[in-house]
Design an enzyme around this catalytic site. Structure first.
Site, PDB file in Angstrom:
ATOM      1  N   CYS A  36     -14.289 -27.310   4.860  1.00 25.72           N
ATOM      2  CA  CYS A  36     -12.928 -26.798   4.606  1.00 25.72           C
ATOM      3  C   CYS A  36     -12.706 -25.416   5.199  1.00 25.72           C
ATOM      4  O   CYS A  36     -11.622 -24.844   5.065  1.00 25.72           O
ATOM      5  CB  CYS A  36     -12.654 -26.787   3.111  1.00 25.72           C
ATOM      6  SG  CYS A  36     -12.939 -28.381   2.352  1.00 25.72           S
ATOM      7  N   SER A  38     -21.305 -27.480  -6.302  1.00 24.17           N
ATOM      8  CA  SER A  38     -20.316 -27.023  -5.319  1.00 24.17           C
ATOM      9  C   SER A  38     -19.345 -26.035  -5.957  1.00 24.17           C
ATOM     10  O   SER A  38     -18.936 -25.056  -5.325  1.00 24.17           O
ATOM     11  CB  SER A  38     -19.558 -28.215  -4.706  1.00 24.17           C
ATOM     12  OG  SER A  38     -18.693 -28.825  -5.638  1.00 24.17           O
ATOM     13  N   ASP A  95      -8.902 -39.843 -20.474  1.00 17.57           N
ATOM     14  CA  ASP A  95      -7.760 -39.110 -21.037  1.00 17.57           C
ATOM     15  C   ASP A  95      -6.989 -38.444 -19.885  1.00 17.57           C
ATOM     16  O   ASP A  95      -7.587 -37.681 -19.113  1.00 17.57           O
ATOM     17  CB  ASP A  95      -8.301 -38.045 -22.006  1.00 17.57           C
ATOM     18  CG  ASP A  95      -7.194 -37.185 -22.609  1.00 17.57           C
ATOM     19  OD1 ASP A  95      -6.028 -37.284 -22.158  1.00 17.57           O
ATOM     20  OD2 ASP A  95      -7.505 -36.398 -23.521  1.00 17.57           O
ATOM     21  N   SER A 147     -17.675 -26.027   2.270  1.00 21.26           N
ATOM     22  CA  SER A 147     -19.001 -26.394   1.765  1.00 21.26           C
ATOM     23  C   SER A 147     -20.019 -26.388   2.886  1.00 21.26           C
ATOM     24  O   SER A 147     -19.684 -26.542   4.058  1.00 21.26           O
ATOM     25  CB  SER A 147     -18.959 -27.788   1.149  1.00 21.26           C
ATOM     26  OG  SER A 147     -18.213 -27.752  -0.033  1.00 21.26           O
ATOM     27  N   HIS A 167      -8.740 -21.523  -1.265  1.00 20.54           N
ATOM     28  CA  HIS A 167      -8.939 -22.935  -0.900  1.00 20.54           C
ATOM     29  C   HIS A 167      -8.851 -23.724  -2.208  1.00 20.54           C
ATOM     30  O   HIS A 167      -9.523 -23.381  -3.188  1.00 20.54           O
ATOM     31  CB  HIS A 167     -10.316 -23.121  -0.253  1.00 20.54           C
ATOM     32  CG  HIS A 167     -10.753 -24.549  -0.229  1.00 20.54           C
ATOM     33  ND1 HIS A 167      -9.989 -25.543   0.330  1.00 20.54           N
ATOM     34  CD2 HIS A 167     -11.854 -25.166  -0.741  1.00 20.54           C
ATOM     35  CE1 HIS A 167     -10.604 -26.703   0.189  1.00 20.54           C
ATOM     36  NE2 HIS A 167     -11.734 -26.498  -0.456  1.00 20.54           N
ATOM     37  N   GLU A 172     -12.757 -32.369   9.161  1.00 22.01           N
ATOM     38  CA  GLU A 172     -14.074 -32.916   8.831  1.00 22.01           C
ATOM     39  C   GLU A 172     -13.938 -34.433   8.666  1.00 22.01           C
ATOM     40  O   GLU A 172     -14.797 -35.082   8.077  1.00 22.01           O
ATOM     41  CB  GLU A 172     -14.664 -32.258   7.585  1.00 22.01           C
ATOM     42  CG  GLU A 172     -13.774 -32.271   6.371  1.00 22.01           C
ATOM     43  CD  GLU A 172     -14.358 -31.502   5.203  1.00 22.01           C
ATOM     44  OE1 GLU A 172     -15.436 -31.889   4.730  1.00 22.01           O
ATOM     45  OE2 GLU A 172     -13.735 -30.520   4.766  1.00 22.01           O
TER      46      GLU A 172
HETATM   47  N1  CAA Z   1      -8.347 -32.409 -21.527  1.00 23.70           N
HETATM   48  C1  CAA Z   1      -8.449 -31.264 -20.810  1.00 23.70           C
HETATM   49  N2  CAA Z   1      -9.534 -30.961 -20.034  1.00 23.70           N
HETATM   50  C2  CAA Z   1     -10.534 -31.846 -19.980  1.00 23.70           C
HETATM   51  C3  CAA Z   1     -10.501 -33.068 -20.696  1.00 23.70           C
HETATM   52  C4  CAA Z   1      -9.335 -33.332 -21.485  1.00 23.70           C
HETATM   53  N3  CAA Z   1      -9.209 -34.456 -22.200  1.00 23.70           N
HETATM   54  N4  CAA Z   1     -11.637 -33.739 -20.454  1.00 23.70           N
HETATM   55  C5  CAA Z   1     -12.385 -32.983 -19.605  1.00 23.70           C
HETATM   56  N5  CAA Z   1     -11.723 -31.840 -19.299  1.00 23.70           N
HETATM   57  C6  CAA Z   1     -12.138 -30.759 -18.411  1.00 23.70           C
HETATM   58  C7  CAA Z   1     -13.601 -30.371 -18.561  1.00 23.70           C
HETATM   59  O1  CAA Z   1     -13.795 -29.527 -19.688  1.00 23.70           O
HETATM   60  C8  CAA Z   1     -13.846 -29.685 -17.224  1.00 23.70           C
HETATM   61  O2  CAA Z   1     -13.276 -28.373 -17.292  1.00 23.70           O
HETATM   62  P1  CAA Z   1     -14.120 -27.109 -16.709  1.00 23.70           P
HETATM   63  O3  CAA Z   1     -14.377 -27.399 -15.250  1.00 23.70           O
HETATM   64  O4  CAA Z   1     -13.191 -25.966 -16.920  1.00 23.70           O
HETATM   65  O5  CAA Z   1     -15.382 -27.039 -17.490  1.00 23.70           O
HETATM   66  C9  CAA Z   1     -12.967 -30.493 -16.256  1.00 23.70           C
HETATM   67  O6  CAA Z   1     -12.054 -31.231 -17.069  1.00 23.70           O
HETATM   68  C10 CAA Z   1     -13.764 -31.437 -15.346  1.00 23.70           C
HETATM   69  O7  CAA Z   1     -14.484 -32.330 -16.151  1.00 23.70           O
HETATM   70  P2  CAA Z   1     -16.074 -32.535 -16.040  1.00 23.70           P
HETATM   71  O8  CAA Z   1     -16.765 -31.249 -16.323  1.00 23.70           O
HETATM   72  O9  CAA Z   1     -16.426 -33.724 -16.864  1.00 23.70           O
HETATM   73  O10 CAA Z   1     -16.331 -32.796 -14.507  1.00 23.70           O
HETATM   74  P3  CAA Z   1     -16.352 -34.140 -13.668  1.00 23.70           P
HETATM   75  O11 CAA Z   1     -17.647 -34.856 -13.859  1.00 23.70           O
HETATM   76  O12 CAA Z   1     -15.111 -34.907 -13.894  1.00 23.70           O
HETATM   77  O13 CAA Z   1     -16.367 -33.563 -12.154  1.00 23.70           O
HETATM   78  C11 CAA Z   1     -15.760 -32.272 -10.253  1.00 23.70           C
HETATM   79  C12 CAA Z   1     -15.426 -32.601 -11.715  1.00 23.70           C
HETATM   80  C13 CAA Z   1     -17.169 -31.716 -10.166  1.00 23.70           C
HETATM   81  C14 CAA Z   1     -14.780 -31.240  -9.727  1.00 23.70           C
HETATM   82  C15 CAA Z   1     -15.636 -33.590  -9.423  1.00 23.70           C
HETATM   83  O14 CAA Z   1     -14.300 -33.998  -9.394  1.00 23.70           O
HETATM   84  C16 CAA Z   1     -16.135 -33.461  -7.995  1.00 23.70           C
HETATM   85  O15 CAA Z   1     -17.307 -33.632  -7.716  1.00 23.70           O
HETATM   86  N6  CAA Z   1     -15.217 -33.175  -7.018  1.00 23.70           N
HETATM   87  C17 CAA Z   1     -15.576 -33.068  -5.595  1.00 23.70           C
HETATM   88  C18 CAA Z   1     -16.297 -31.765  -5.256  1.00 23.70           C
HETATM   89  C19 CAA Z   1     -15.388 -30.563  -5.254  1.00 23.70           C
HETATM   90  O16 CAA Z   1     -14.180 -30.655  -5.089  1.00 23.70           O
HETATM   91  N7  CAA Z   1     -15.964 -29.362  -5.413  1.00 23.70           N
HETATM   92  C20 CAA Z   1     -15.204 -28.121  -5.374  1.00 23.70           C
HETATM   93  C21 CAA Z   1     -15.987 -26.986  -4.757  1.00 23.70           C
HETATM   94  S1  CAA Z   1     -16.488 -27.438  -3.101  1.00 23.70           S
HETATM   95  C22 CAA Z   1     -15.080 -27.212  -2.152  1.00 23.70           C
HETATM   96  O17 CAA Z   1     -14.160 -26.549  -2.557  1.00 23.70           O
HETATM   97  C23 CAA Z   1     -14.999 -27.829  -0.801  1.00 23.70           C
HETATM   98  C24 CAA Z   1     -14.186 -29.083  -0.910  1.00 23.70           C
HETATM   99  O18 CAA Z   1     -12.965 -29.070  -0.686  1.00 23.70           O
HETATM  100  C25 CAA Z   1     -14.863 -30.289  -1.313  1.00 23.70           C
END
Ligand code: CAA
Length: 384
Positions: A111, A201, A29, A306, A231, A79
Protein backbone atom coordinates in the site's frame (compact mmCIF):
# COMPACT_ATOMS: atom_id res chain seq x y z
CA UNK A 1 8.77 26.28 -7.44
CA UNK A 2 5.62 24.61 -6.12
CA UNK A 3 4.90 21.07 -7.35
CA UNK A 4 2.01 18.86 -6.28
CA UNK A 5 -1.46 17.50 -6.92
CA UNK A 6 -3.22 19.54 -9.56
CA UNK A 7 -6.26 17.27 -9.97
CA UNK A 8 -7.46 14.14 -8.17
CA UNK A 9 -10.32 11.69 -8.67
CA UNK A 10 -11.36 8.14 -7.83
CA UNK A 11 -13.23 5.33 -9.54
CA UNK A 12 -14.84 2.30 -7.93
CA UNK A 13 -16.73 -0.64 -9.50
CA UNK A 14 -20.47 -0.22 -9.83
CA UNK A 15 -21.55 -2.94 -7.39
CA UNK A 16 -21.09 -3.36 -3.66
CA UNK A 17 -21.77 -5.64 -0.75
CA UNK A 18 -23.41 -4.18 2.33
CA UNK A 19 -21.51 -5.39 5.38
CA UNK A 20 -24.70 -5.98 7.37
CA UNK A 21 -25.59 -8.59 4.70
CA UNK A 22 -22.12 -10.12 5.04
CA UNK A 23 -22.46 -10.15 8.84
CA UNK A 24 -25.80 -12.00 8.60
CA UNK A 25 -24.32 -14.56 6.20
CA UNK A 26 -21.26 -15.12 8.39
CA UNK A 27 -23.30 -15.21 11.59
CA UNK A 28 -21.41 -12.26 13.06
CA UNK A 29 -22.82 -9.35 15.09
CA UNK A 30 -23.07 -6.50 12.50
CA UNK A 31 -21.55 -4.09 15.03
CA UNK A 32 -18.30 -5.98 14.77
CA UNK A 33 -18.04 -4.83 11.16
CA UNK A 34 -19.71 -1.43 11.55
CA UNK A 35 -17.98 -0.40 14.80
CA UNK A 36 -15.22 -2.92 15.56
CA UNK A 37 -13.79 -2.69 12.01
CA UNK A 38 -15.46 0.63 11.19
CA UNK A 39 -16.65 -0.20 7.66
CA UNK A 40 -20.12 -0.11 6.07
CA UNK A 41 -19.84 -1.42 2.51
CA UNK A 42 -17.25 -2.73 0.08
CA UNK A 43 -17.07 -2.35 -3.68
CA UNK A 44 -16.81 -5.62 -5.58
CA UNK A 45 -14.86 -5.85 -8.84
CA UNK A 46 -16.20 -8.26 -11.49
CA UNK A 47 -13.83 -9.58 -14.17
CA UNK A 48 -14.42 -6.58 -16.45
CA UNK A 49 -12.94 -4.20 -13.86
CA UNK A 50 -9.35 -5.27 -13.35
CA UNK A 51 -6.77 -2.75 -12.15
CA UNK A 52 -6.08 -1.49 -15.67
CA UNK A 53 -9.74 -0.74 -16.41
CA UNK A 54 -10.24 0.92 -13.01
CA UNK A 55 -7.05 2.97 -13.45
CA UNK A 56 -8.21 4.22 -16.86
CA UNK A 57 -11.67 5.02 -15.51
CA UNK A 58 -10.21 7.03 -12.62
CA UNK A 59 -7.85 9.04 -14.83
CA UNK A 60 -10.30 9.58 -17.70
CA UNK A 61 -12.33 11.85 -15.47
CA UNK A 62 -9.55 14.38 -14.85
CA UNK A 63 -7.44 14.51 -18.02
CA UNK A 64 -8.02 17.18 -20.65
CA UNK A 65 -6.64 16.82 -24.16
CA UNK A 66 -3.90 19.28 -23.21
CA UNK A 67 -2.96 17.21 -20.13
CA UNK A 68 -2.64 14.11 -22.33
CA UNK A 69 -0.29 16.00 -24.62
CA UNK A 70 1.82 17.46 -21.78
CA UNK A 71 2.36 14.27 -19.79
CA UNK A 72 5.96 13.07 -19.54
CA UNK A 73 5.52 10.33 -16.93
CA UNK A 74 2.73 7.84 -16.20
CA UNK A 75 2.98 5.51 -13.21
CA UNK A 76 0.47 2.91 -12.09
CA UNK A 77 1.03 1.79 -8.51
CA UNK A 78 -0.56 -1.55 -7.68
CA UNK A 79 -0.15 -4.80 -5.79
CA UNK A 80 -2.82 -6.47 -7.97
CA UNK A 81 -0.87 -6.30 -11.24
CA UNK A 82 -2.18 -8.19 -14.28
CA UNK A 83 1.22 -9.05 -15.75
CA UNK A 84 4.59 -9.99 -14.28
CA UNK A 85 6.42 -8.10 -17.00
CA UNK A 86 4.41 -5.46 -18.83
CA UNK A 87 3.46 -2.30 -16.93
CA UNK A 88 -0.24 -1.53 -16.49
CA UNK A 89 0.67 2.07 -17.38
CA UNK A 90 1.12 1.01 -21.04
CA UNK A 91 -2.46 -0.24 -21.34
CA UNK A 92 -3.59 2.97 -19.64
CA UNK A 93 -1.56 5.12 -22.03
CA UNK A 94 -3.33 3.44 -24.95
CA UNK A 95 -6.85 3.60 -23.45
CA UNK A 96 -6.47 7.29 -22.58
CA UNK A 97 -4.69 8.25 -25.81
CA UNK A 98 -1.76 9.77 -23.97
CA UNK A 99 1.09 11.06 -26.14
CA UNK A 100 3.86 8.50 -26.86
CA UNK A 101 6.75 10.65 -25.51
CA UNK A 102 6.40 9.49 -21.91
CA UNK A 103 8.05 7.22 -19.40
CA UNK A 104 5.46 4.59 -18.45
CA UNK A 105 5.95 2.15 -15.58
CA UNK A 106 4.42 0.21 -12.72
CA UNK A 107 5.45 0.42 -9.06
CA UNK A 108 4.92 -2.07 -6.27
CA UNK A 109 5.42 -1.95 -2.54
CA UNK A 110 2.08 -3.00 -1.11
CA UNK A 111 0.00 0.00 0.00
CA UNK A 112 3.04 2.29 -0.06
CA UNK A 113 3.41 2.08 -3.88
CA UNK A 114 1.40 5.21 -4.76
CA UNK A 115 3.39 7.28 -2.28
CA UNK A 116 6.64 6.20 -3.92
CA UNK A 117 5.06 7.04 -7.29
CA UNK A 118 3.96 10.45 -6.06
CA UNK A 119 7.46 11.24 -4.79
CA UNK A 120 8.94 10.20 -8.17
CA UNK A 121 6.37 12.31 -9.99
CA UNK A 122 7.17 15.28 -7.75
CA UNK A 123 10.89 15.04 -8.51
CA UNK A 124 10.23 14.53 -12.23
CA UNK A 125 8.13 17.71 -12.46
CA UNK A 126 10.72 19.65 -10.41
CA UNK A 127 13.25 18.74 -13.12
CA UNK A 128 10.86 19.14 -16.07
CA UNK A 129 8.38 21.83 -15.01
CA UNK A 130 6.89 22.14 -18.48
CA UNK A 131 5.70 18.50 -18.27
CA UNK A 132 3.12 16.79 -16.07
CA UNK A 133 3.02 13.39 -14.41
CA UNK A 134 0.10 11.04 -13.92
CA UNK A 135 0.05 8.78 -10.85
CA UNK A 136 -2.67 6.16 -10.57
CA UNK A 137 -3.17 3.86 -7.59
CA UNK A 138 -5.34 0.88 -8.54
CA UNK A 139 -6.04 -2.25 -6.52
CA UNK A 140 -8.43 -5.05 -5.66
CA UNK A 141 -8.18 -6.17 -2.03
CA UNK A 142 -8.90 -9.92 -1.81
CA UNK A 143 -8.49 -12.06 1.29
CA UNK A 144 -10.94 -14.88 0.53
CA UNK A 145 -14.42 -15.99 1.53
CA UNK A 146 -14.90 -16.69 5.23
CA UNK A 147 -11.52 -15.28 6.26
CA UNK A 148 -10.85 -12.70 8.99
CA UNK A 149 -9.77 -10.25 6.31
CA UNK A 150 -12.92 -10.72 4.17
CA UNK A 151 -14.65 -7.71 5.69
CA UNK A 152 -11.65 -5.52 4.81
CA UNK A 153 -11.81 -6.13 1.05
CA UNK A 154 -12.65 -3.49 -1.58
CA UNK A 155 -11.74 -2.25 -5.06
CA UNK A 156 -10.97 1.05 -6.73
CA UNK A 157 -8.46 3.46 -8.19
CA UNK A 158 -7.31 7.01 -7.48
CA UNK A 159 -5.76 9.16 -10.20
CA UNK A 160 -3.60 12.22 -9.48
CA UNK A 161 -2.23 14.70 -11.97
CA UNK A 162 1.05 16.19 -10.71
CA UNK A 163 2.17 19.54 -12.07
CA UNK A 164 3.96 22.75 -11.19
CA UNK A 165 1.71 25.45 -9.71
CA UNK A 166 -0.77 22.73 -8.62
CA UNK A 167 -4.34 23.75 -7.90
CA UNK A 168 -5.01 21.41 -4.96
CA UNK A 169 -2.03 20.39 -2.80
CA UNK A 170 1.59 21.58 -3.05
CA UNK A 171 3.85 18.78 -1.79
CA UNK A 172 6.74 19.55 0.56
CA UNK A 173 10.15 17.88 0.21
CA UNK A 174 10.16 17.19 3.95
CA UNK A 175 9.36 13.53 4.65
CA UNK A 176 10.13 10.92 7.32
CA UNK A 177 10.30 7.30 6.30
CA UNK A 178 11.28 3.82 7.48
CA UNK A 179 11.57 0.34 5.94
CA UNK A 180 11.79 -3.09 7.54
CA UNK A 181 11.63 -6.63 6.16
CA UNK A 182 8.52 -8.01 7.88
CA UNK A 183 5.99 -10.81 7.32
CA UNK A 184 2.78 -9.00 8.17
CA UNK A 185 1.05 -9.30 4.79
CA UNK A 186 2.12 -10.72 1.41
CA UNK A 187 0.81 -12.43 -1.72
CA UNK A 188 2.87 -15.11 -3.46
CA UNK A 189 2.88 -14.98 -7.27
CA UNK A 190 0.69 -18.09 -7.48
CA UNK A 191 -2.02 -16.83 -5.14
CA UNK A 192 -5.12 -14.76 -5.99
CA UNK A 193 -5.58 -13.93 -2.32
CA UNK A 194 -3.40 -11.98 0.09
CA UNK A 195 -2.06 -13.71 3.18
CA UNK A 196 -1.96 -11.69 6.37
CA UNK A 197 -0.93 -12.04 9.99
CA UNK A 198 -3.79 -9.70 10.81
CA UNK A 199 -3.01 -8.72 14.39
CA UNK A 200 0.73 -8.45 13.72
CA UNK A 201 0.02 -6.22 10.70
CA UNK A 202 -1.96 -3.86 12.93
CA UNK A 203 0.86 -3.81 15.51
CA UNK A 204 3.49 -3.10 12.88
CA UNK A 205 1.44 -0.30 11.33
CA UNK A 206 1.10 1.36 14.76
CA UNK A 207 4.76 0.77 15.63
CA UNK A 208 5.95 2.39 12.39
CA UNK A 209 3.59 5.32 12.80
CA UNK A 210 4.79 5.92 16.38
CA UNK A 211 8.48 5.73 15.48
CA UNK A 212 8.11 7.96 12.43
CA UNK A 213 5.94 10.47 14.29
CA UNK A 214 8.54 10.70 17.07
CA UNK A 215 11.14 11.77 14.51
CA UNK A 216 8.76 14.13 12.74
CA UNK A 217 7.60 15.99 15.84
CA UNK A 218 11.12 17.36 16.32
CA UNK A 219 10.67 19.30 13.06
CA UNK A 220 6.90 19.79 12.74
CA UNK A 221 4.78 21.11 15.61
CA UNK A 222 1.38 19.44 15.84
CA UNK A 223 -0.44 22.77 16.01
CA UNK A 224 0.82 23.48 12.47
CA UNK A 225 -1.21 20.57 11.12
CA UNK A 226 -4.76 21.17 9.97
CA UNK A 227 -5.25 17.43 9.37
CA UNK A 228 -3.41 14.13 9.72
CA UNK A 229 -4.47 11.50 7.18
CA UNK A 230 -3.78 7.78 7.28
CA UNK A 231 -3.62 4.76 5.04
CA UNK A 232 -7.04 3.26 5.78
CA UNK A 233 -7.25 -0.52 5.21
CA UNK A 234 -10.38 -0.19 7.39
CA UNK A 235 -11.31 2.93 9.31
CA UNK A 236 -10.64 1.49 12.78
CA UNK A 237 -6.96 1.13 11.83
CA UNK A 238 -6.55 4.87 11.21
CA UNK A 239 -8.57 5.64 14.32
CA UNK A 240 -6.22 3.49 16.41
CA UNK A 241 -3.17 5.26 14.95
CA UNK A 242 -4.61 8.70 15.68
CA UNK A 243 -5.55 7.59 19.20
CA UNK A 244 -1.88 6.88 20.00
CA UNK A 245 -1.44 10.69 20.02
CA UNK A 246 -4.35 11.43 22.38
CA UNK A 247 -2.31 11.61 25.59
CA UNK A 248 0.73 13.16 23.92
CA UNK A 249 -0.67 16.26 22.28
CA UNK A 250 -2.84 19.16 23.53
CA UNK A 251 -6.56 18.35 23.64
CA UNK A 252 -7.46 21.10 21.14
CA UNK A 253 -5.05 19.64 18.57
CA UNK A 254 -6.39 16.13 19.10
CA UNK A 255 -9.98 17.33 18.71
CA UNK A 256 -9.17 19.15 15.48
CA UNK A 257 -7.36 16.14 14.01
CA UNK A 258 -10.14 13.76 15.10
CA UNK A 259 -12.88 15.93 13.58
CA UNK A 260 -11.04 16.01 10.26
CA UNK A 261 -10.24 12.28 10.48
CA UNK A 262 -14.01 11.62 10.61
CA UNK A 263 -14.41 13.45 7.28
CA UNK A 264 -11.49 11.56 5.75
CA UNK A 265 -12.99 8.09 6.22
CA UNK A 266 -16.43 8.69 4.68
CA UNK A 267 -15.60 7.45 1.17
CA UNK A 268 -13.37 4.61 2.37
CA UNK A 269 -16.10 3.25 4.65
CA UNK A 270 -18.20 2.64 1.52
CA UNK A 271 -15.50 1.60 -0.95
CA UNK A 272 -13.44 -0.65 1.36
CA UNK A 273 -9.71 -1.16 1.25
CA UNK A 274 -8.20 -0.12 -2.07
CA UNK A 275 -4.68 -0.81 -0.79
CA UNK A 276 -2.29 1.76 -2.23
CA UNK A 277 -5.05 4.21 -3.16
CA UNK A 278 -6.58 4.21 0.34
CA UNK A 279 -4.55 7.12 1.73
CA UNK A 280 -5.45 9.21 -1.31
CA UNK A 281 -9.11 8.25 -1.06
CA UNK A 282 -8.88 9.66 2.50
CA UNK A 283 -7.47 12.88 1.08
CA UNK A 284 -10.32 13.19 -1.46
CA UNK A 285 -12.86 12.38 1.25
CA UNK A 286 -11.50 15.07 3.58
CA UNK A 287 -11.33 17.74 0.90
CA UNK A 288 -14.79 16.96 -0.47
CA UNK A 289 -16.58 16.75 2.90
CA UNK A 290 -14.87 19.32 5.11
CA UNK A 291 -15.74 22.96 4.54
CA UNK A 292 -13.65 24.39 7.38
CA UNK A 293 -10.25 23.91 5.71
CA UNK A 294 -8.55 26.95 4.22
CA UNK A 295 -5.91 27.78 1.66
CA UNK A 296 -2.36 27.30 3.03
CA UNK A 297 -3.54 24.76 5.62
CA UNK A 298 -0.89 22.10 6.11
CA UNK A 299 -1.91 18.44 5.83
CA UNK A 300 0.19 15.47 6.98
CA UNK A 301 -0.23 12.11 5.24
CA UNK A 302 0.87 8.79 6.76
CA UNK A 303 1.47 6.09 4.17
CA UNK A 304 1.95 2.45 5.21
CA UNK A 305 2.69 -0.52 2.99
CA UNK A 306 3.01 -3.97 4.51
CA UNK A 307 6.24 -5.75 4.16
CA UNK A 308 6.88 -2.91 5.32
CA UNK A 309 7.47 0.76 4.45
CA UNK A 310 6.03 3.78 6.27
CA UNK A 311 6.29 7.45 5.36
CA UNK A 312 4.94 10.68 6.79
CA UNK A 313 4.91 13.61 4.38
CA UNK A 314 3.22 16.97 4.05
CA UNK A 315 1.35 19.21 1.66
CA UNK A 316 -0.16 22.67 1.64
CA UNK A 317 -3.67 23.41 0.37
CA UNK A 318 -3.82 25.88 -2.49
CA UNK A 319 -6.15 28.88 -2.89
CA UNK A 320 -9.53 27.93 -4.37
CA UNK A 321 -8.66 24.20 -4.27
CA UNK A 322 -12.38 23.39 -3.93
CA UNK A 323 -12.98 24.37 -7.56
CA UNK A 324 -10.75 21.48 -8.73
CA UNK A 325 -12.53 18.71 -6.81
CA UNK A 326 -15.38 16.46 -8.05
CA UNK A 327 -17.68 15.88 -5.03
CA UNK A 328 -20.90 15.52 -7.00
CA UNK A 329 -19.46 13.04 -9.50
CA UNK A 330 -17.93 10.97 -6.68
CA UNK A 331 -21.14 10.88 -4.68
CA UNK A 332 -23.11 9.82 -7.77
CA UNK A 333 -20.53 7.12 -8.49
CA UNK A 334 -21.17 5.66 -5.03
CA UNK A 335 -24.94 6.13 -5.09
CA UNK A 336 -25.48 4.45 -8.45
CA UNK A 337 -23.72 1.22 -7.42
CA UNK A 338 -25.91 -1.90 -7.32
CA UNK A 339 -26.28 -3.72 -4.00
CA UNK A 340 -25.28 -7.37 -4.40
CA UNK A 341 -26.66 -10.29 -2.46
CA UNK A 342 -24.09 -12.38 -0.64
CA UNK A 343 -24.65 -15.18 -3.19
CA UNK A 344 -23.93 -12.80 -6.08
CA UNK A 345 -20.82 -11.51 -4.33
CA UNK A 346 -19.55 -15.06 -3.73
CA UNK A 347 -20.17 -16.00 -7.38
CA UNK A 348 -18.29 -12.93 -8.61
CA UNK A 349 -15.47 -13.61 -6.16
CA UNK A 350 -15.00 -17.16 -7.44
CA UNK A 351 -15.06 -16.30 -11.16
CA UNK A 352 -11.60 -16.35 -12.74
CA UNK A 353 -10.12 -15.61 -16.14
CA UNK A 354 -9.06 -18.62 -18.20
CA UNK A 355 -5.36 -19.49 -17.92
CA UNK A 356 -5.12 -22.08 -20.74
CA UNK A 357 -4.73 -19.63 -23.64
CA UNK A 358 -8.29 -20.05 -24.90
CA UNK A 359 -10.47 -17.05 -25.77
CA UNK A 360 -12.80 -15.72 -23.08
CA UNK A 361 -15.17 -12.87 -23.85
CA UNK A 362 -16.05 -10.85 -20.74
CA UNK A 363 -19.67 -9.79 -20.25
CA UNK A 364 -19.59 -6.01 -20.66
CA UNK A 365 -20.81 -3.90 -17.72
CA UNK A 366 -24.43 -2.76 -17.94
CA UNK A 367 -23.47 0.67 -16.55
CA UNK A 368 -21.96 3.60 -18.41
CA UNK A 369 -18.46 2.59 -17.26
CA UNK A 370 -16.17 3.72 -20.07
CA UNK A 371 -13.21 1.34 -19.88
CA UNK A 372 -13.41 -2.38 -19.24
CA UNK A 373 -11.66 -5.67 -19.95
CA UNK A 374 -13.29 -7.04 -23.11
CA UNK A 375 -11.58 -10.40 -23.53
CA UNK A 376 -8.52 -12.50 -22.93
CA UNK A 377 -7.14 -14.47 -25.84
CA UNK A 378 -3.86 -16.39 -26.16
CA UNK A 379 -2.97 -15.18 -22.63
CA UNK A 380 -3.34 -11.50 -23.64
CA UNK A 381 -5.78 -8.94 -22.24
CA UNK A 382 -7.83 -6.70 -24.55
CA UNK A 383 -9.66 -3.62 -23.29
CA UNK A 384 -12.48 -1.46 -24.56
N1 CAA B 1 -19.27 -4.73 18.49
C1 CAA B 1 -18.25 -3.83 18.39
N2 CAA B 1 -16.95 -4.20 18.19
C2 CAA B 1 -16.67 -5.50 18.10
C3 CAA B 1 -17.67 -6.50 18.19
C4 CAA B 1 -19.02 -6.05 18.38
N3 CAA B 1 -20.04 -6.92 18.48
N4 CAA B 1 -17.10 -7.70 18.06
C5 CAA B 1 -15.76 -7.50 17.89
N5 CAA B 1 -15.49 -6.17 17.89
C6 CAA B 1 -14.21 -5.51 17.72
C7 CAA B 1 -13.06 -6.17 18.47
O1 CAA B 1 -13.07 -5.81 19.84
C8 CAA B 1 -11.87 -5.63 17.69
O2 CAA B 1 -11.64 -4.29 18.12
P1 CAA B 1 -10.11 -3.80 18.42
O3 CAA B 1 -9.34 -3.99 17.13
O4 CAA B 1 -10.29 -2.37 18.78
O5 CAA B 1 -9.59 -4.66 19.51
C9 CAA B 1 -12.40 -5.55 16.25
O6 CAA B 1 -13.83 -5.63 16.35
C10 CAA B 1 -11.86 -6.66 15.34
O7 CAA B 1 -12.22 -7.90 15.88
P2 CAA B 1 -11.15 -9.06 16.20
O8 CAA B 1 -10.16 -8.57 17.20
O9 CAA B 1 -11.93 -10.30 16.52
O10 CAA B 1 -10.33 -9.22 14.87
P3 CAA B 1 -10.57 -10.14 13.60
O11 CAA B 1 -10.13 -11.54 13.87
O12 CAA B 1 -11.94 -9.95 13.08
O13 CAA B 1 -9.50 -9.52 12.55
C11 CAA B 1 -8.31 -7.90 11.28
C12 CAA B 1 -9.45 -8.13 12.28
C13 CAA B 1 -7.00 -8.38 11.88
C14 CAA B 1 -8.21 -6.43 10.95
C15 CAA B 1 -8.64 -8.71 9.98
O14 CAA B 1 -9.77 -8.16 9.37
C16 CAA B 1 -7.51 -8.75 8.98
O15 CAA B 1 -6.63 -9.59 9.04
N6 CAA B 1 -7.51 -7.81 7.97
C17 CAA B 1 -6.48 -7.77 6.92
C18 CAA B 1 -5.15 -7.21 7.40
C19 CAA B 1 -5.18 -5.72 7.61
O16 CAA B 1 -5.98 -4.99 7.05
N7 CAA B 1 -4.25 -5.20 8.43
C20 CAA B 1 -4.13 -3.77 8.67
C21 CAA B 1 -2.70 -3.33 8.87
S1 CAA B 1 -1.74 -3.78 7.43
C22 CAA B 1 -2.13 -2.58 6.27
O17 CAA B 1 -2.64 -1.54 6.60
C23 CAA B 1 -1.81 -2.82 4.83
C24 CAA B 1 -3.07 -3.26 4.15
O18 CAA B 1 -3.80 -2.43 3.58
C25 CAA B 1 -3.41 -4.66 4.20
Amino acid sequence: MKVGIDKISFYTPQQYLDLTDLAAARNVDPNKYLIGIGQQQMSVAALDQDIVAMAANAAEAILTLEDRQNLGLVIVATESGVDQSKAAALFVQDLLQINPNIRALEIKEACYGATAALQLAHDFVQLHPQQKALVIASDIARYGLNTAGEVTQGAGAVAMLVSEQPHILALESLAFYQSKNAGDFWRPNYSQQALARGKYSEELYLQMFTQIYQRAQQKVAIDQLAALLFHIPFSKMGRKALKTLQDQIPEADYKRLLARFEQSILYGQKVGNIYTGSLYLSLISLLEHDNSLQAHDRIALFSYGSGAVGELFFGQLQPNYQAYLRPQAHQELLQQRRRLTVDEYENIFQRQLVTDGSCQEIVPPTTTTKHYLKKVDQHERFYQ
